[in-house]
Write an enzyme that holds these catalytic residues in place. Structure first.
Site, PDB file in Angstrom:
ATOM      1  N   GLU A 259     -37.806 -34.016 -13.222  1.00  0.00           N
ATOM      2  CA  GLU A 259     -37.121 -34.393 -11.997  1.00  0.00           C
ATOM      3  C   GLU A 259     -37.482 -35.837 -11.633  1.00  0.00           C
ATOM      4  O   GLU A 259     -38.653 -36.187 -11.695  1.00  0.00           O
ATOM      5  CB  GLU A 259     -37.500 -33.492 -10.824  1.00  0.00           C
ATOM      6  CG  GLU A 259     -36.563 -33.672  -9.654  1.00  0.00           C
ATOM      7  CD  GLU A 259     -36.911 -32.793  -8.450  1.00  0.00           C
ATOM      8  OE1 GLU A 259     -38.044 -32.292  -8.368  1.00  0.00           O
ATOM      9  OE2 GLU A 259     -36.038 -32.643  -7.598  1.00  0.00           O
TER      10      GLU A 259
ATOM     11  N   GLU B  11     -44.052 -24.620  -4.239  1.00  0.00           N
ATOM     12  CA  GLU B  11     -43.375 -24.556  -5.541  1.00  0.00           C
ATOM     13  C   GLU B  11     -42.733 -23.187  -5.752  1.00  0.00           C
ATOM     14  O   GLU B  11     -41.642 -23.087  -6.308  1.00  0.00           O
ATOM     15  CB  GLU B  11     -44.355 -24.882  -6.673  1.00  0.00           C
ATOM     16  CG  GLU B  11     -45.024 -26.255  -6.564  1.00  0.00           C
ATOM     17  CD  GLU B  11     -44.062 -27.404  -6.330  1.00  0.00           C
ATOM     18  OE1 GLU B  11     -42.952 -27.369  -6.911  1.00  0.00           O
ATOM     19  OE2 GLU B  11     -44.404 -28.324  -5.561  1.00  0.00           O
TER      20      GLU B  11
HETATM   21 ZN   LIG Z   1     -40.678 -29.519  -3.635  1.00  0.00          ZN
END
Ligand SMILES: [Zn+2]
Length: 852
Positions: A130, A301
């Site tokens: 990411e 997460e």
């Molecule tokens: Zn995050």
């Protein structure tokens, strides 16, 4: 230029086989991508960067194969697959052979190294994709809306562990000392969530949460430090399954501690990667703050497994919703797990940090257009996470938590394995609540800034008015005007010795609220959930200041935080603010002390050297009483928060307050700790180490450096590392600065150490000279996201001369930090210098007096 890939060719499945050579830092790969072609094409465009594509072939459903070639455009990070004849519409498989390098920049497919206790170096290959770095590992349609199924095969030396997003379905020797590890198909998901990790790793025994096995992985010898995270993860996974009303979308959860990791953690489905400090901790020797960080990140997460992984933003402009929501859910889960941590009160500190940035002219709306994918890297900031989570919390409190949850469930049920927009969430919440959500939220999401609500006595009642809060509002000419926000107000007024509570929506410039009589004072943000600041008529603030003990800690926190911000903006005299802090000497809440200490630290950076002694005496006066009350020994049965507060107060007194007695005690306690590690409470120890550094010399420095290198837990390593930046002897400061580019400090940590040293009044001049001299080396060595954050330290270089120098530095070097980051740093510096010019003389006079 068009930044989006064409949609004439759409992938649905990738079969990826990678053979990494960890010693040579290379790998070979093959990708077979199932695509649907919508119209005849001789060219297929997809993403690739820093790869060499050796072979290209396309095979249709009948088995016909067309050989092609690849042309790479490194600037655009794209590959064009070229075919001699058009590929007809329909289903095709593209077969690509490629090679790549395991880089050292902590993105794409990269190399992380660590030394074992015998000093032998080992290598791990890991990924961080990411936002747009999957293309550095394999050619792909690297945009979040191109969701596909991934089938991964890793060919690795037999002695190594290979991990990816899903469970292993087969593991067979290849006959040459390696093994072929095949993983199950993933759910349909975005490329940025794919992960591979290869290395010598050990795991905790799995914990079953329903049907999902959960494990923590670390380098050999450290997996026992995963137990705390495992407890938190087991609770969170179960909590989220119940909250969302949707089972966990993967087949296992591995939480992996990677020795070199640029961000805090990454929500790869089923293979979540972390930096070590965010996952590994020894519960017996870590402080409350250190454990809270692990719990926060782990819960965050896991929240993403649904919100982000199962349902994903369509494009990067929606990243805020991903991150804001995960941050909001992280609070909710940790609060449910450890009620006694009072997580939502502590969230006030995060909310205030976001307000610090959002009060700048250089702020930006939470959601704003992202054209070039690179722009989104700069969006991983306080506005996306903390402001985003704050406005979601405000909305949740406004709608009611049950209604809010129902809306979230509806949203997840409507878009699984697919992509969604912010408006889709509003629609789902609107349907659940029967309320017009976009109207209420648009001002908070699509506009920069937030309101300052002013409370004034007005006949029998109060007048509430709103305008934009800006630190530099007066200089800007305008900025204060504009559309009013729709502000949920929780009014609590003290009337004739009792309390009157009223809820209302302030959606115009001002309103009058009638009360039974004129109140002594009235809070506009009772409960503290609102994302706005409050200013009081001076007469009201005076009375409120005497009643602070009667309001909730989060409300006291906001009174102090807002008063200080209003002071920085020039609407309140610094002396009046410092007087207000005198009412809080017996304060018992840790968060209130956090904001008080932050404001004292700011003042310390603003004043000249000659006023330093006065500031130190002032800090001792403000902090001394509460610190003495808590002493140095934990009481049996005391809460973790009180223990942590004791450590916080000792630190402020021994460093900012330069209190000799505290320093002597810290040295003595450190000496006892060296003999017996159980001698110091883990909540005090980080403070003790910091204090010993500030008064320490070369002998302590040498010892701390040794302890940093041989630390047994990530927390211990961090304490000693940051202590190396806190010594005051210029020769020692210089040594630490040199270590930030010598390879002795990991590139994931060095930028943060530099940020701390740029912020310290004793180290900032040397640190700034060092950064000016070595910025190019730093730009090459450090991961981009951390390099950007390093420069936040320039906001502490508070003098007109420094400010000119800082501006000149960035302009002449053409340094680009992405988005509005640099503008924000420079404006924060402007705010501080203006404050210094306005208040400098008054502060010097104030601090020259005996504190009272
Ligand atoms: Zn995050």
């Amino acid at each position: 230029m068009d930044y989006r890939l064409p949609t004439t060719v759409v992938p649905s499945r990738y079969d990826i086989r990678l053979t990494p050579d960890l010693d040579a830092a290379r790998y070979t790969g093959e990708a077979t991508v199932r695509v649907e072609i919508a119209e005849p094409v001789t060219e297929v465009v997809l993403n690739a960067a820093e790869l060499a594509i050796q072979s290209v072939a396309a095979r249709d459903a009948s088995g016909t194969v067309v050989q092609g070639s690849a042309a790479l455009d490194e600037a655009q990070e794209r590959a064009r697959l070229l075919f001699p004849s058009p590929l007809a519409p329909g289903a095709w498989q593209l077969v690509l052979g490629f090679t790549g390098t395991l880089n050292d920049k902590l993105h794409g497919f990269y190399r992380s190294t660590y030394k074992d206790p015998a000093g032998v170096m080992h290598t791990i290959a890991a990924t961080q994709f990411e936002a747009t770095d999957a293309r550095r590992a394999f050619p792909c349609w690297d945009e979040p809306a191109f969701k596909a199924v991934f089938s991964v095969t890793l060919v690795v030396p037999e002695r190594l562990v290979a991990i990816s997003n899903t469970a292993i379905v087969s593991e067979e020797p290849s006959g040459d000392g390696r093994k072929v590890v095949r993983f199950a198909d993933t759910i349909k998901m975005s490329t940025y969530l794919v992960a591979f990790v290869v290395g010598e790793l050990e795991a905790t025994p799995p914990v079953m949460v329903g049907r999902t096995p959960l494990r923590v992985w670390a380098v050999p010898g450290k997996s026992h430090l995963g137990r705390f995270a495992l407890d938190c993860a087991a609770f969170s996974l179960d909590f989220f399954e119940k909250y969302y009303g949707v089972p966990y979308p993967g087949d296992k959860v591995d939480l992996l501690a990677i020795p070199d990791f640029a961000a805090g953690a990454m929500e790869n489905l089923g293979a979540i990667t972390f930096r070590e400090t965010a996952l590994l901790a020894d519960e017996a020797s870590a402080s409350h703050a250190e454990l809270e960080r692990v719990a926060d990140v782990v819960a965050h997460e896991l929240a993403h497994m649904w919100f982000g992984d199962l349902v994903t933003m369509s494009w990067w402009n929606g990243i805020w919703l991903n991150e804001a929501f995960a941050t909001f859910m992280e609070m909710l889960a940790v609060d449910a797990w450890k009620k006694e941590w009072e997580r939502w009160t502590n969230f006030g500190v995060s909310r205030a940090a976001a307000m610090g940035v959002d009060g700048l002219l250089a702020s930006r709306p939470i959601e704003f257009p992202v054209r070039e994918p690179k722009e989104c890297e700069a969006m991983f900031d306080l506005l996306t996470y903390e402001k985003g989570a704050s406005v979601l919390r405000m909305l949740e409190q406004y709608l009611g938590s049950e209604v809010f949850r129902e809306g979230v469930r509806r949203y997840l049920r409507e878009h699984p394995y697919a992509n969604a927009e912010t408006t889709d969430l509003w629609r789902a919440l609107g349907a659940a609540s029967g309320q017009p959500i976009p109207e209420a939220m648009d001002g908070w999401i699509f506009r920069a800034g937030y309101p300052l609500v002013t409370v004034e006595p007005d006949g029998t009642g109060v007048k509430l008015s709103q305008r934009r809060f800006l630190y530099l509002g007066d200089d800007a000419g305008d900025g204060a005007a504009g559309e009013p926000w729709r502000i949920p107000i929780n009014l609590r007024a003290s009337v004739k010795g009792g309390w009157v509570d009223k809820r209302l929506l302030l959606d115009g410039p001002e309103t009058h609220v009638t009360l039974p009589a004129t109140p002594d004072w009235a809070l506009a943000n009772a409960g503290g959930h609102g994302f706005y600041r409050v200013a009081f008529a001076p007469s009201m603030l005076k009375k409120l200041a005497r009643s602070l003990g009667k309001v909730a800690p989060i409300e006291r926190f906001n009174v102090v935080s807002d008063a200080f911000a209003v002071t920085q903006a020039g609407h309140m005299a610094a002396a009046d603010y410092l007087d207000l802090t005198g009412k809080l000497r017996e304060e018992g809440d840790r968060n209130v002390w956090t904001v008080l200490a932050a404001s004292f630290t700011f003042v310390n950076r603003v004043i000249p050297e000659s006023a330093r002694g006065g500031l130190e005496a002032f800090v001792r006066h403000r902090v001394g009483l509460a610190a003495a009350r808590l002493g140095w020994e934990a009481e049996p049965g005391e809460s973790e928060l009180v223990r942590q507060l004791r450590g916080d107060l000792i630190r402020v007194l021994g460093t900012l307050g330069n209190d000799e007695e505290t320093q002597a005690q810290a040295r003595a306690l450190y000496a006892r700790y060296v003999e017996d590690e159980r001698a110091a409470d883990p909540n005090i120890l980080p403070a003790v180490i910091a204090i010993v550094a500030t008064v320490g010399g070369p002998a302590e420095y040498a010892e701390f450096f040794q302890r940093f290198r041989s630390a047994r837990t990530p927390q211990e390593e961090q304490r000693f590392l940051f202590a190396l930046g806190a010594f005051r002897d210029p020769a020692l400061i210089t040594q630490t600065l040199e270590r930030t580019i010598s390879g002795e400090v990991r590139s994931q940590d060095a930028p943060f150490l530099l940020r701390a040293m740029l912020s310290g009044v004793h180290s900032r001049a040397l640190a700034w000279d060092f950064v000016k001299q070595h910025w190019q080396t730093m730009a090459t060595q450090y991961p981009g996201s951390a390099y950007r954050r390093m420069y936040e330290g320039v906001t502490a270089l508070i003098s007109p001369e420094w400010e000119r120098d800082v501006n000149e530095f960035f302009t002449s070097r053409g340094i680009v930090l992405g988005g509005k980051t640099l503008d924000q740093y420079l404006e924060q510096l402007r705010v501080a210098v203006r404050f210094q010019q306005r208040e400098g003389a008054a502060l010097a006079a104030y601090l020259a007096r005996t504190p009272r």
